[in-house]
Enzyme design. Structure first.
Site, PDB file in Angstrom:
ATOM      1  N   ALA A 170       0.824  -1.209   0.000  1.00  0.00           N
ATOM      2  CA  ALA A 170       0.000   0.000   0.000  1.00  0.00           C
ATOM      3  C   ALA A 170       0.865   1.269   0.000  1.00  0.00           C
ATOM      4  O   ALA A 170       2.091   1.217   0.083  1.00  0.00           O
ATOM      5  CB  ALA A 170      -0.924  -0.022   1.207  1.00  0.00           C
ATOM      6  N   HIS A 171       0.194   2.409  -0.064  1.00  0.00           N
ATOM      7  CA  HIS A 171       0.918   3.685  -0.171  1.00  0.00           C
ATOM      8  C   HIS A 171       1.781   3.964   1.056  1.00  0.00           C
ATOM      9  O   HIS A 171       1.404   3.696   2.174  1.00  0.00           O
ATOM     10  CB  HIS A 171      -0.023   4.852  -0.460  1.00  0.00           C
ATOM     11  CG  HIS A 171      -1.197   5.027   0.441  1.00  0.00           C
ATOM     12  ND1 HIS A 171      -2.140   5.987   0.204  1.00  0.00           N
ATOM     13  CD2 HIS A 171      -1.610   4.361   1.545  1.00  0.00           C
ATOM     14  CE1 HIS A 171      -3.065   5.915   1.144  1.00  0.00           C
ATOM     15  NE2 HIS A 171      -2.767   4.951   1.954  1.00  0.00           N
TER      16      HIS A 171
END
Lengths: 340, 340, 340
Positions: free
Chosen positions: C237-238
């Site tokens: 994920a980011h």
């Protein structure tokens, strides 16, 4: 792009504490932002960075401006205000609409105004693409698909025949919409295919993360309601229905014919079995294993978090002896009773 | 297409109770079907919808026709019969074979008769494609791949060099077959690559769901036997072998060199560790965690289903005190003994 | 290609026991290798196959050559030596550099020397591709991406705008790098998008498995350090940061803003929650559920492995009665005390 703090505050309906004419031209985190950037505080865990931040302006909750050593904008919901400010400052929606010469578009397709179609895209028979839609490189749109206005389909996406995509939908790379559901019937030891004759309907304002898959229905359609947000690597099986404004984090699997209510939040890595009903407002924590319908809103969890392997092994051994332990306690209770 | 009930009943070897000349031109669920559509009852959970259904004809189990208020066809296995009837009524296999002008096919490739190749496909050196194969838009077939007759490769699939695909295989969008297995060796703190020199063999009548990945073998081949059905988002690691007619639901991971037997069913979200043997006829329920070989057919499960978070937290706390509880019970038993 | 045992032993710095002039032209497992192939023993589980192997030469650990009935090469680390020998014997790095005529490359892109670009690739504005890079069929490289020397991007990959890819990176088919992170803010019941303004930085010598996704950062970048090896179907994920020489097996999800240390090993199917720190040298066993930071290196596990469903059901029932069992034991203890 550059904006004054006054312009930004007006856009997010905030109260300026500081210089309204100060110029901002980007965003940063509290610890990384420079003097021409906007930052924000929405998670109190990061409050310690507030006083030291070198940002040009910081969006904070109401009453917090006095903790800031630079310009501040006070708002009711700093995260929402940041989202709007960052979009205002950093996102340039005006792109040149262009149909790339390497794209293949069947003559029977209907393409709206101001549509962008990237390199090596293929758009098949009887597709309808509304105004202001963008389709990025390598994407495949099969026959009889419709995509409503202002939707944004990124690269290497596959939208299978007959799928209906709403307006303002954002579909990330590698997504597959409308592949066959997993329908098989056992015919004397061999599995035969149950034809998947339904379709997929994606409503307006849905976002679908990279490499997520949403299968077409067996007979009726698979349905994703307005405002649903799906993260990456999710599997939505045939005939699932997901209610409005529900969010699902990455790596979740929802099995066939299950209905998820409105305003739910499904944590990453969760699995929901087939043919279940999950009520509105249910929050499933990460890696939940859901095997029964949930009729009441609330927060649900499952799984036992990780621990050092030597205690893990001991706990599992104890778990497996539980049945005997219950018997032992029962025996003690029986011995006890005659004494009393 | 339109068919009489007599034609349909003959195709599925069923017994008509009602009008054999009645015309059917589609399928629907018990609750959604209209008077020109066929429906079916295979799950008794839906029996309550039987009497109210507006379907033109309903496929039911033997002896159930008298519960139907419309025409009925009685069969031994209604779900299998529905699969065959729906395919008969709704699936038009005759597609125009066409090689799209935007596809790139290397001169050394061998392409059979009646093959369809979609837009922006690329077919590399020494590929062999048999008769009646379809390859949809954006798919990449690397060098030295072979695909046997009547297989159907959907859009944006990648089949890496040297993979062997059987006949009547169906591969959904986004699938990757033959990428390198995860082979690494630790050379004084740095990981170096172990070359992946095997291939992938997919046998006849296999179906592979969207975005599933099947890695090539390290030395020998990864092998998927005849009639195996794989759902979406599955990871099959290098040198896995999957036996005939085994089905695997979505989001499952099978680690390297594991063998799954014939006629197994693996529930969604399960994980099977590497170098294990799973016997024929094993059924793993959803989200199973398999860390040891399973030598006996039967049904296996793991995991604790979700519950409200407050009881979940309490149960976990208790779980972590189990070792001490065993000690306490032991102490009670010791105290008890001298008294008896 | 063909090599003498002497040439191979020199390449892997091993000690020959047997005929240095014997010719080898391939590799095989202990049980499958033929007399012109090299094999190896690194897992003692397979030692029983050593004496029966028909391989032309076997790489073994020090002191083990006398258990071999054919030629042997003794080395300190047989698996590393096998990796190097197999690469030496079987991998031909010299490929003809060629830019395929169906690829689209924007005029503003900078393409180095000896670069291969496959069919239907698209390379957008201001992309920089260094020397000796290969990009396979159907891959999309969006604007402002840079790829450093000798990296190998396989088919149907998507690298989103602005991503920075290091040297000697290997990216397998279906990978998506730089799609938007899952950033949403709840604005009175509707989710609005938080723009994802950071990028992705992939360092040198990273390998990324098929259909893995790595999201771009929200403000700062998502970062994968040198030598990291990622298997298939992983979700990063980011703003995740992964330290040097960490390896992650298939089907793992790492939630936003989590930091994984150096030299970690994450087992398949694990999930790590967001905003956590995992120390250097942590090993997570398969299907771990990590909900808290891990500050100390070591081996961690979670989950309860599968068991026959009837004992599984009984154990879960007992687990759910634990709270009452603790009360019952407490009651016994209280009764006990006055007696003593």
């Amino acid at each position: 792009m550059s904006f004054t703090i006054a312009e930004i505050a007006q856009h997010i309906n905030g109260k300026i504490v500081g210089d309204p004419n100060y110029i901002i031209c980007g965003v940063g985190t509290l610890s990384s932002a420079t003097s021409t950037q906007l930052s924000f505080l929405s998670n109190n865990k990061y409050k310690k960075f507030l006083s030291e931040s070198k940002a040009g302006v910081i969006i904070v909750g109401e009453g917090l401006a006095n903790s800031v050593n630079t310009n501040a904008i006070e708002v009711a919901n700093p995260y929402v205000a940041y989202a709007k400010a960052a979009t205002f400052i950093c996102v340039d929606e005006k792109q040149l609409a262009k149909i790339h010469h390497t794209a293949w578009i069947d003559d029977s397709a209907s393409i709206g105004a101001n549509v962008s179609i990237g390199p090596n895209v293929s758009i098949a028979e009887n597709v309808t693409i509304a105004n202001n839609v963008r389709i990025a490189a390598g994407t495949v749109i099969e026959h009889d698909v419709s995509i409503a206005e202002s939707s944004d389909v990124r690269a290497n996406v596959t939208i299978c025949y007959g799928s209906k995509i709403g307006a303002h939908v954002l579909i990330h790379p590698g997504v597959v919409i409308g592949a066959d559901g997993f329908g098989i019937a056992n015919d004397n030891g061999r599995w035969i295919k149950v034809p998947q004759l339904g379709s997929v309907v994606i409503s307006d304002y849905v976002e679908i993360g990279a490499n997520t898959t949403i299968d077409r229905g067996a007979i009726d359609d698979t349905f994703i309601a307005e405002g649903v947000k799906l993260d990456n690597q999710i599997q939505i099986a045939h005939n699932v229905k997901i209610g409005k404004h529900t969010v699902i984090a990455g790596c979740v699997g929802i099995a066939g014919s299950t209905t998820i209510g409105e305003n739910c939040a499904v944590g990453g890595g969760s699995g929901v079995a087939g043919h279940l009903d999950i009520a509105d407002g249910v929050q499933l924590m990460g890696m939940s294993m859901v095997t029964k319908s949930i009729r009441t809103s609330g927060v649900y969890s499952s799984g036992i978090p990780s621990e050092p392997s030597h205690t893990w092994q001991r706990n599992i051994a104890r778990y497996r002896q539980l049945d005997k332990l219950f018997d032992r306690v029962k025996a003690l209770e029986v011995t006890e009773k005659p004494q009393s």
